[in-house]
Design a protein around this motif. Structure first.
Motif, PDB file in Angstrom:
ATOM      1  N   ARG A 168      -5.268   8.924  -0.420  1.00 50.88           N
ATOM      2  CA  ARG A 168      -6.312   8.909   0.611  1.00 50.88           C
ATOM      3  C   ARG A 168      -5.793   8.310   1.913  1.00 50.88           C
ATOM      4  NH1 ARG A 168      -9.513   7.934  -4.027  1.00 50.88           N
ATOM      5  NH2 ARG A 168      -9.359   5.657  -3.810  1.00 50.88           N
ATOM      6  N   SER A 169      -4.933   7.307   1.814  1.00 55.30           N
ATOM      7  CA  SER A 169      -4.375   6.719   3.034  1.00 55.30           C
ATOM      8  C   SER A 169      -3.468   7.707   3.756  1.00 55.30           C
ATOM      9  CB  SER A 169      -3.606   5.426   2.705  1.00 55.30           C
ATOM     10  OG  SER A 169      -2.393   5.686   2.017  1.00 55.30           O
ATOM     11  N   GLY A 195       5.785   2.378   4.673  1.00 54.25           N
ATOM     12  CA  GLY A 195       4.497   2.475   3.996  1.00 54.25           C
ATOM     13  C   GLY A 195       4.563   1.861   2.610  1.00 54.25           C
ATOM     14  N   ILE A 196       3.405   1.773   1.974  1.00 53.80           N
ATOM     15  CA  ILE A 196       3.297   1.304   0.596  1.00 53.80           C
ATOM     16  C   ILE A 196       3.241   2.528  -0.301  1.00 53.80           C
ATOM     17  CG2 ILE A 196       1.903   0.037  -1.077  1.00 53.80           C
ATOM     18  CD1 ILE A 196       0.775  -1.594   1.240  1.00 53.80           C
ATOM     19  N   ALA A 197       4.127   2.572  -1.296  1.00 56.90           N
ATOM     20  CA  ALA A 197       4.136   3.730  -2.188  1.00 56.90           C
ATOM     21  C   ALA A 197       4.190   3.306  -3.653  1.00 56.90           C
ATOM     22  CB  ALA A 197       5.318   4.643  -1.854  1.00 56.90           C
ATOM     23  N   HIS A 198       5.218   2.579  -4.067  1.00 58.42           N
ATOM     24  CA  HIS A 198       5.460   2.329  -5.482  1.00 58.42           C
ATOM     25  C   HIS A 198       5.027   0.934  -5.923  1.00 58.42           C
ATOM     26  CE1 HIS A 198       7.490   6.107  -6.188  1.00 58.42           C
ATOM     27  NE2 HIS A 198       8.172   5.919  -5.086  1.00 58.42           N
ATOM     28  N   ARG A 199       3.936   0.460  -5.385  1.00 63.48           N
ATOM     29  CA  ARG A 199       3.330  -0.774  -5.892  1.00 63.48           C
ATOM     30  C   ARG A 199       1.828  -0.690  -5.691  1.00 63.48           C
ATOM     31  NH1 ARG A 199       1.621  -4.502  -2.149  1.00 63.48           N
ATOM     32  NH2 ARG A 199       2.425  -4.359  -0.008  1.00 63.48           N
ATOM     33  N   GLU A 201      -5.072  -2.752   2.194  1.00 64.07           N
ATOM     34  CA  GLU A 201      -3.621  -2.841   2.405  1.00 64.07           C
ATOM     35  C   GLU A 201      -3.025  -1.465   2.672  1.00 64.07           C
ATOM     36  OE1 GLU A 201      -2.354  -6.727  -0.287  1.00 64.07           O
ATOM     37  OE2 GLU A 201      -2.757  -4.812  -1.289  1.00 64.07           O
ATOM     38  N   TYR A 202      -3.466  -0.464   1.906  1.00 65.67           N
ATOM     39  CA  TYR A 202      -2.980   0.899   2.162  1.00 65.67           C
ATOM     40  C   TYR A 202      -3.324   1.341   3.576  1.00 65.67           C
ATOM     41  CZ  TYR A 202      -1.569   2.029  -2.651  1.00 65.67           C
ATOM     42  OH  TYR A 202      -0.919   2.079  -3.862  1.00 65.67           O
ATOM     43  N   LYS A 203      -4.540   1.045   4.010  1.00 63.84           N
ATOM     44  CA  LYS A 203      -4.953   1.457   5.348  1.00 63.84           C
ATOM     45  C   LYS A 203      -4.137   0.743   6.422  1.00 63.84           C
ATOM     46  CE  LYS A 203      -9.002   2.201   8.301  1.00 63.84           C
ATOM     47  NZ  LYS A 203      -8.305   1.800   9.536  1.00 63.84           N
ATOM     48  N   ALA A 204      -3.941  -0.560   6.248  1.00 68.88           N
ATOM     49  CA  ALA A 204      -3.219  -1.328   7.251  1.00 68.88           C
ATOM     50  C   ALA A 204      -1.779  -0.852   7.415  1.00 68.88           C
ATOM     51  CB  ALA A 204      -3.237  -2.816   6.879  1.00 68.88           C
ATOM     52  N   VAL A 205      -1.123  -0.512   6.312  1.00 67.55           N
ATOM     53  CA  VAL A 205       0.296  -0.153   6.367  1.00 67.55           C
ATOM     54  C   VAL A 205       0.489   1.354   6.507  1.00 67.55           C
ATOM     55  CG1 VAL A 205       2.502  -0.264   5.153  1.00 67.55           C
ATOM     56  CG2 VAL A 205       0.916  -2.194   5.033  1.00 67.55           C
ATOM     57  N   ASN A 206      -0.179   2.136   5.652  1.00 64.83           N
ATOM     58  CA  ASN A 206       0.068   3.583   5.640  1.00 64.83           C
ATOM     59  C   ASN A 206      -0.629   4.329   6.764  1.00 64.83           C
ATOM     60  OD1 ASN A 206       1.469   2.966   3.347  1.00 64.83           O
ATOM     61  ND2 ASN A 206       0.272   4.229   1.964  1.00 64.83           N
ATOM     62  N   VAL A 207      -1.706   3.751   7.296  1.00 64.25           N
ATOM     63  CA  VAL A 207      -2.455   4.429   8.354  1.00 64.25           C
ATOM     64  C   VAL A 207      -2.260   3.735   9.704  1.00 64.25           C
ATOM     65  CG1 VAL A 207      -4.715   5.250   9.120  1.00 64.25           C
ATOM     66  CG2 VAL A 207      -4.185   5.172   6.672  1.00 64.25           C
ATOM     67  N   ASP A 208      -2.688   2.477   9.782  1.00 65.31           N
ATOM     68  CA  ASP A 208      -2.685   1.791  11.073  1.00 65.31           C
ATOM     69  C   ASP A 208      -1.276   1.608  11.630  1.00 65.31           C
ATOM     70  OD1 ASP A 208      -5.420   1.653  10.809  1.00 65.31           O
ATOM     71  OD2 ASP A 208      -5.441  -0.411  10.075  1.00 65.31           O
ATOM     72  N   LEU A 209      -0.317   1.259  10.764  1.00 68.04           N
ATOM     73  CA  LEU A 209       1.057   1.097  11.238  1.00 68.04           C
ATOM     74  C   LEU A 209       1.624   2.424  11.730  1.00 68.04           C
ATOM     75  CD1 LEU A 209       3.626  -0.543  11.666  1.00 68.04           C
ATOM     76  CD2 LEU A 209       4.217  -0.125   9.261  1.00 68.04           C
ATOM     77  N   ALA A 210       1.331   3.511  11.017  1.00 72.55           N
ATOM     78  CA  ALA A 210       1.812   4.825  11.453  1.00 72.55           C
ATOM     79  C   ALA A 210       1.234   5.193  12.814  1.00 72.55           C
ATOM     80  CB  ALA A 210       1.441   5.896  10.420  1.00 72.55           C
ATOM     81  N   MET A 211      -0.054   4.938  13.010  1.00 72.63           N
ATOM     82  CA  MET A 211      -0.685   5.247  14.294  1.00 72.63           C
ATOM     83  C   MET A 211      -0.108   4.391  15.411  1.00 72.63           C
ATOM     84  SD  MET A 211      -2.720   7.748  14.421  1.00 72.63           S
ATOM     85  CE  MET A 211      -3.275   7.301  16.069  1.00 72.63           C
ATOM     86  N   ARG A 212       0.044   3.108  15.148  1.00 72.51           N
ATOM     87  CA  ARG A 212       0.582   2.207  16.179  1.00 72.51           C
ATOM     88  C   ARG A 212       2.002   2.626  16.556  1.00 72.51           C
ATOM     89  NH1 ARG A 212      -0.861  -1.934  13.849  1.00 72.51           N
ATOM     90  NH2 ARG A 212       1.041  -2.700  12.857  1.00 72.51           N
ATOM     91  N   THR A 213       2.790   3.008  15.573  1.00 70.49           N
ATOM     92  CA  THR A 213       4.161   3.442  15.847  1.00 70.49           C
ATOM     93  C   THR A 213       4.176   4.720  16.680  1.00 70.49           C
ATOM     94  OG1 THR A 213       4.878   2.469  13.740  1.00 70.49           O
ATOM     95  CG2 THR A 213       6.381   4.012  14.797  1.00 70.49           C
ATOM     96  N   ALA A 214       3.293   5.665  16.350  1.00 68.61           N
ATOM     97  CA  ALA A 214       3.221   6.914  17.115  1.00 68.61           C
ATOM     98  C   ALA A 214       2.788   6.648  18.560  1.00 68.61           C
ATOM     99  CB  ALA A 214       2.249   7.881  16.445  1.00 68.61           C
ATOM    100  N   GLU A 215       1.845   5.756  18.746  1.00 65.84           N
ATOM    101  CA  GLU A 215       1.371   5.445  20.098  1.00 65.84           C
ATOM    102  C   GLU A 215       2.467   4.781  20.926  1.00 65.84           C
ATOM    103  OE1 GLU A 215      -3.298   4.808  18.717  1.00 65.84           O
ATOM    104  OE2 GLU A 215      -1.965   3.090  19.008  1.00 65.84           O
TER     105      GLU A 215
END
Length: 302
Positions: free
Chosen positions: A133-134, A68-72, A78-92
């Motif tokens: 929020r992400s 995820g994106i944290a310290h930049r 971008e937050y949604k694409a990495v912190n949300v969508d990537l997490a969901m895709r990985t879980a699926e």
């Protein structure tokens, strides 16, 4: 969960990812797989690209998602694409591959940057930044997916994680402590929970090793065994660095005015406002921190 379960770490590079991966490699040699967006090696082990097919998670029992994106700074998209969508895709993908538990590393910031009352897993969401929020959106979507798919989900809402090579305000405190610099923190008297890298890693392994409970969600807010004010943290870091250290008693109101005028309201809240973990839920997870805070701070400053 079996003690010989195979664990995958997604997001195995960076400050937290590398530390957790090394910890797991020591605890479960031969049972750890590492993934990262950039690829790399760690302790002689290849770090593979983040999975894009369910077959990439074949024979995995537990997936720990740190990526995820944290310290930049980043945009909302971008937050949604990495912190949300990537997490969901990985879980699926993990669920499709037969993975039984998914551990998602979130943040205590989903509750806000400060709170007058200690926070538990049932505490309300109060995100104050695009990053927070992400994490809220990712948690909610993962919980809904776990409920309908039967995936066992564990969420870790961590406070500040500190250790060698830490980022953010802790890195600034550690740098100042190594030189014994006087800082205007004498009135920074609000306690804040933190968690050392070792305690965080132990919490993750504890969650990864629990018996599987399909269609359930476990939430853990890990922390050290005791809380410190920022003033106390700095003075303990100075002692650990064998420096005299000193704090100046600048009134909190003056610090707030100065930092706010510089656009650093978030920094003021992180230094002068409380943010505590309610530890009463730990018994339900079977976890307690093994490393004393004094030891964690000595390790961080070494």
């Amino acid at each position: 969960m079996r003690t010989d379960a195979t664990i995958a770490v997604v997001g195995a590079t960076g400050f937290v990812g590398r530390s957790l991966s090394k910890y797991l490699l020591d605890a479960r040699p031969g049972r750890i797989r590492l993934y990262s967006r950039g690829g790399d090696t760690l302790a002689g082990r290849q770090i593979s690209a983040i999975p894009v097919n369910a077959s990439d998670f074949r024979n995995i029992d537990v997936v720990i998602h740190l990526a995820g994106i944290a310290h930049r700074k980043a945009t909302e998209a971008e937050y949604k694409a990495v912190n949300v969508d990537l997490a969901m895709r990985t879980a699926e993908l993990a669920h499709a591959a037969g993975v039984r538990r998914f551990v998602f590393v979130s943040s205590m910031l989903v509750h806000g940057r400060w709170s007058d009352a200690p926070l538990s897993p049932e505490g309300p969401y109060h995100p104050k930044s695009p990053f927070a929020r992400s994490k809220v959106e990712a948690e909610q979507r993962l919980q809904a997916f776990a409920a309908r798919s039967g995936l066992d989900l564990a969420i870790v809402r961590s406070p500040l994680i500190y250790g060698p090579e830490a980022k953010g305000n802790f890195a600034l405190l550690a740098r100042a402590a190594r030189h014994g610099l006087p800082l205007p923190l004498g009135c920074a008297a609000a306690q804040r929970s933190m968690v050392s890298l070792q305690n965080f890693n132990d919490a993750i392994l504890t969650l990864a090793s629990r018996p599987v409970r399909p269609s359930t969600s476990t939430i853990l807010l890990p922390a050290d065994e005791r809380d410190l004010t920022v003033r106390q943290t700095y003075l303990e870091l100075c002692r650990a660095a064998d420096r005299p250290g000193a704090v100046l008693n600048v009134p909190a109101a003056a610090m707030r005015l100065a930092l706010t005028s510089l656009g650093r309201t978030e920094t003021f809240e992180s230094l002068f406002k409380p943010l505590l973990v309610d530890r009463s839920h730990w018994e339900q997870t079977g976890w307690s921190p093994p490393q004393p805070v004094s030891s964690g701070l000595k390790t961080a400053i070494a």
